[in-house]
Design a protein around this motif. Structure first.
Motif, PDB file in Angstrom:
ATOM      1  N   GLU A   1      -4.837   1.241 -11.526  1.00  0.00           N
ATOM      2  CA  GLU A   1      -5.791   0.466 -10.738  1.00  0.00           C
ATOM      3  C   GLU A   1      -7.213   0.636 -11.251  1.00  0.00           C
ATOM      4  N   ASP A   2      -7.567   1.842 -11.698  1.00  0.00           N
ATOM      5  CA  ASP A   2      -8.960   2.153 -12.033  1.00  0.00           C
ATOM      6  C   ASP A   2      -9.280   2.131 -13.524  1.00  0.00           C
ATOM      7  N   THR A   3      -8.265   1.961 -14.381  1.00  0.00           N
ATOM      8  CA  THR A   3      -8.507   1.920 -15.827  1.00  0.00           C
ATOM      9  C   THR A   3      -7.808   0.699 -16.419  1.00  0.00           C
ATOM     10  N   ASP A   4      -7.924   0.546 -17.736  1.00  0.00           N
ATOM     11  CA  ASP A   4      -7.230  -0.554 -18.407  1.00  0.00           C
ATOM     12  C   ASP A   4      -5.807  -0.186 -18.800  1.00  0.00           C
ATOM     13  N   GLY A   5      -5.351   0.999 -18.387  1.00  0.00           N
ATOM     14  CA  GLY A   5      -3.972   1.408 -18.648  1.00  0.00           C
ATOM     15  C   GLY A   5      -3.723   2.040 -19.989  1.00  0.00           C
ATOM     16  N   THR A   6      -4.779   2.225 -20.800  1.00  0.00           N
ATOM     17  CA  THR A   6      -4.608   2.883 -22.088  1.00  0.00           C
ATOM     18  C   THR A   6      -3.959   4.252 -21.903  1.00  0.00           C
ATOM     19  N   HIS A   7      -3.026   4.589 -22.813  1.00  0.00           N
ATOM     20  CA  HIS A   7      -2.257   5.836 -22.837  1.00  0.00           C
ATOM     21  C   HIS A   7      -1.008   5.778 -21.963  1.00  0.00           C
ATOM     22  N   TRP A   8      -0.895   4.767 -21.102  1.00  0.00           N
ATOM     23  CA  TRP A   8       0.337   4.601 -20.327  1.00  0.00           C
ATOM     24  C   TRP A   8       1.289   3.700 -21.110  1.00  0.00           C
ATOM     25  N   GLN A   9       2.574   4.055 -21.108  1.00  0.00           N
ATOM     26  CA  GLN A   9       3.566   3.274 -21.836  1.00  0.00           C
ATOM     27  C   GLN A   9       4.703   2.880 -20.896  1.00  0.00           C
ATOM     28  N   GLY A  10       5.029   1.594 -20.830  1.00  0.00           N
ATOM     29  CA  GLY A  10       6.147   1.129 -20.034  1.00  0.00           C
ATOM     30  C   GLY A  10       5.743   0.724 -18.632  1.00  0.00           C
ATOM     31  N   ASP A  11       6.711   0.802 -17.709  1.00  0.00           N
ATOM     32  CA  ASP A  11       6.505   0.416 -16.320  1.00  0.00           C
ATOM     33  C   ASP A  11       6.485   1.648 -15.418  1.00  0.00           C
ATOM     34  N   CYS A  12       6.044   1.461 -14.191  1.00  0.00           N
ATOM     35  CA  CYS A  12       5.987   2.554 -13.212  1.00  0.00           C
ATOM     36  C   CYS A  12       6.970   2.266 -12.079  1.00  0.00           C
ATOM     37  N   PHE A  13       7.930   3.134 -11.907  1.00  0.00           N
ATOM     38  CA  PHE A  13       8.907   3.007 -10.827  1.00  0.00           C
ATOM     39  C   PHE A  13       8.204   3.120  -9.482  1.00  0.00           C
ATOM     40  N   VAL A  14       8.570   2.221  -8.552  1.00  0.00           N
ATOM     41  CA  VAL A  14       8.060   2.286  -7.186  1.00  0.00           C
ATOM     42  C   VAL A  14       9.247   2.249  -6.228  1.00  0.00           C
ATOM     43  N   PHE A  15       9.064   2.821  -5.048  1.00  0.00           N
ATOM     44  CA  PHE A  15      10.178   3.017  -4.138  1.00  0.00           C
ATOM     45  C   PHE A  15      10.334   1.852  -3.156  1.00  0.00           C
TER      46      PHE A  15
ATOM     47  N   ILE B   1       0.834  -1.198   0.000  1.00  0.00           N
ATOM     48  CA  ILE B   1       0.000   0.000   0.000  1.00  0.00           C
ATOM     49  C   ILE B   1       0.871   1.252   0.000  1.00  0.00           C
ATOM     50  N   SER B   2       0.337   2.289  -0.593  1.00  0.00           N
ATOM     51  CA  SER B   2       0.951   3.619  -0.519  1.00  0.00           C
ATOM     52  C   SER B   2      -0.160   4.624  -0.300  1.00  0.00           C
ATOM     53  N   ALA B   3       0.122   5.633   0.496  1.00  0.00           N
ATOM     54  CA  ALA B   3      -0.877   6.661   0.790  1.00  0.00           C
ATOM     55  C   ALA B   3      -0.173   7.877   1.363  1.00  0.00           C
ATOM     56  N   TYR B   4      -0.829   9.009   1.265  1.00  0.00           N
ATOM     57  CA  TYR B   4      -0.293  10.228   1.873  1.00  0.00           C
ATOM     58  C   TYR B   4      -1.445  11.140   2.242  1.00  0.00           C
ATOM     59  N   LYS B   5      -1.154  12.083   3.103  1.00  0.00           N
ATOM     60  CA  LYS B   5      -2.106  13.150   3.386  1.00  0.00           C
ATOM     61  C   LYS B   5      -1.344  14.367   3.876  1.00  0.00           C
ATOM     62  N   PHE B   6      -1.634  15.508   3.274  1.00  0.00           N
ATOM     63  CA  PHE B   6      -1.098  16.766   3.754  1.00  0.00           C
ATOM     64  C   PHE B   6      -2.003  17.273   4.867  1.00  0.00           C
ATOM     65  N   ILE B   7      -1.469  17.324   6.057  1.00  0.00           N
ATOM     66  CA  ILE B   7      -2.212  17.823   7.212  1.00  0.00           C
ATOM     67  C   ILE B   7      -1.212  18.261   8.259  1.00  0.00           C
ATOM     68  N   SER B   8      -1.478  19.350   8.947  1.00  0.00           N
ATOM     69  CA  SER B   8      -0.545  19.867   9.943  1.00  0.00           C
ATOM     70  C   SER B   8      -0.420  18.893  11.112  1.00  0.00           C
ATOM     71  N   LEU B   9       0.818  18.536  11.429  1.00  0.00           N
ATOM     72  CA  LEU B   9       1.105  17.620  12.535  1.00  0.00           C
ATOM     73  C   LEU B   9       2.088  18.289  13.490  1.00  0.00           C
TER      74      LEU B   9
ATOM     75  N   ILE C   1      -7.947   8.595   4.880  1.00  0.00           N
ATOM     76  CA  ILE C   1      -6.873   8.092   4.021  1.00  0.00           C
ATOM     77  C   ILE C   1      -7.305   6.781   3.376  1.00  0.00           C
ATOM     78  N   ALA C   2      -7.239   6.729   2.050  1.00  0.00           N
ATOM     79  CA  ALA C   2      -7.576   5.524   1.292  1.00  0.00           C
ATOM     80  C   ALA C   2      -6.346   5.112   0.490  1.00  0.00           C
ATOM     81  N   PRO C   3      -5.678   4.040   0.882  1.00  0.00           N
ATOM     82  CA  PRO C   3      -4.421   3.676   0.215  1.00  0.00           C
ATOM     83  C   PRO C   3      -4.627   3.080  -1.165  1.00  0.00           C
ATOM     84  N   LYS C   4      -3.611   3.203  -1.985  1.00  0.00           N
ATOM     85  CA  LYS C   4      -3.548   2.507  -3.273  1.00  0.00           C
ATOM     86  C   LYS C   4      -2.885   1.159  -3.018  1.00  0.00           C
ATOM     87  N   GLU C   5      -3.355   0.114  -3.699  1.00  0.00           N
ATOM     88  CA  GLU C   5      -2.878  -1.230  -3.427  1.00  0.00           C
ATOM     89  C   GLU C   5      -2.328  -1.916  -4.676  1.00  0.00           C
TER      90      GLU C   5
END
Length: 258
Positions: free
Chosen positions: A215-229, A6-14, A71-75
């Motif tokens: 995650e939400d589409t069939d990936g049309t218009h994206w080319q190649g792979d996506c770097f992840v950390f 999972i990956s997620a973020y939120k901008f909020i004062s801490l 917060i709703a993470p991407k999986e």
């Protein structure tokens, strides 16, 4: 593939960072999770991996804090845990831009969701008839692995170079709809707020970034792979791990981190 990433973020004062760090680290250790959580005065950014039960347990406890309840993470899935350890780090920014006037916690940037962006790209314009231009806000070693077709890529070595790059090139986007994107949404959120500060109009971020688009589409218009950390290095258009090698170290000698 039994490991949930999972990956997620939120901008909020801490303002309770040391105590929050200890609480989150303890919870992750109890659940035997691995990954990285970044905490800063501007918010939280997290990358975690574990079984479905472990991940759901962490998210349930995170949502008990009202600040993080939405917060709703991407999986994505993998066969093994792509992290070697668990870290909770305190930083000045959860994504380094070195532009202190940009404060996303004060109000979110305008966003377009993945299905809408795909529809715009399919039809060749947005719903008001404006040409749509995609802007990749990631670093060069990320865009080398994949990007949206015909996206603008400034070939920056780190996100701190983005403000100067867009300021020198803003005229090219006049009269067009500009959609910035990044891996999970965090960089393009800051990018859009900066572009608004420059007086640019019709600027949006891709909600949830590339990962949410895949995650939400069939990936049309994206080319190649996506770097992840993490140890997977990259995922393909189906969010499955690939076998690409880790890129060379950054030119400034710093570790490759989100």
């Amino acid at each position: 593939m039994s490991i949930v990433n999972i990956s997620a973020y939120k901008f909020i004062s801490l303002d309770d960072l040391p105590a929050l760090r200890e609480r989150l680290l303890e919870r992750c250790e109890v659940l035997a999770l691995k990954g990285t959580i970044l905490l800063a005065p501007e918010g939280i950014n997290l990358f975690l991996a574990g079984s479905r039960e472990q991940i759901d347990g962490f998210m349930a406890s995170l949502h008990e804090d009202p600040r993080f309840a939405d917060i709703a993470p991407k999986e994505s899935l993998s066969d093994s845990v792509p992290f070697g350890r668990m870290r909770v780090r305190l930083k000045r920014e959860i994504i380094t831009m070195q532009a202190p006037a940009i404060r996303p916690e004060g109000g979110r940037a305008p966003a377009v969701d993945a299905p809408t962006l795909q529809r715009w790209l399919d039809q060749g314009h947005d719903d008001d008839g404006r040409e749509v231009v995609l802007l990749d806000t990631r670093n060069d070693y990320e865009t080398d692995l994949g990007k949206f077709a015909q996206a603008v890529d400034y070939r920056i070595a780190s996100f701190t170079a983005f403000p100067a790059a867009i300021a020198a090139d803003s005229a090219r986007y006049e009269g067009k709809t500009l959609v910035s994107y990044c891996t999970g949404g965090i960089r393009c959120e800051k990018a859009v707020l900066h572009m608004q500060e420059l007086g640019m109009q019709h600027v949006y971020q891709l909600e949830g970034g590339i990962l949410k688009y895949l995650e939400d589409t069939d990936g049309t218009h994206w080319q190649g792979d996506c770097f992840v950390f993490d140890g997977r290095v990259a995922v393909d258009s189906k969010l499955a791990p690939t076998d690409v090698p880790m890129p060379a170290p950054r030119r400034d000698g710093k570790e490759i981190t989100p």
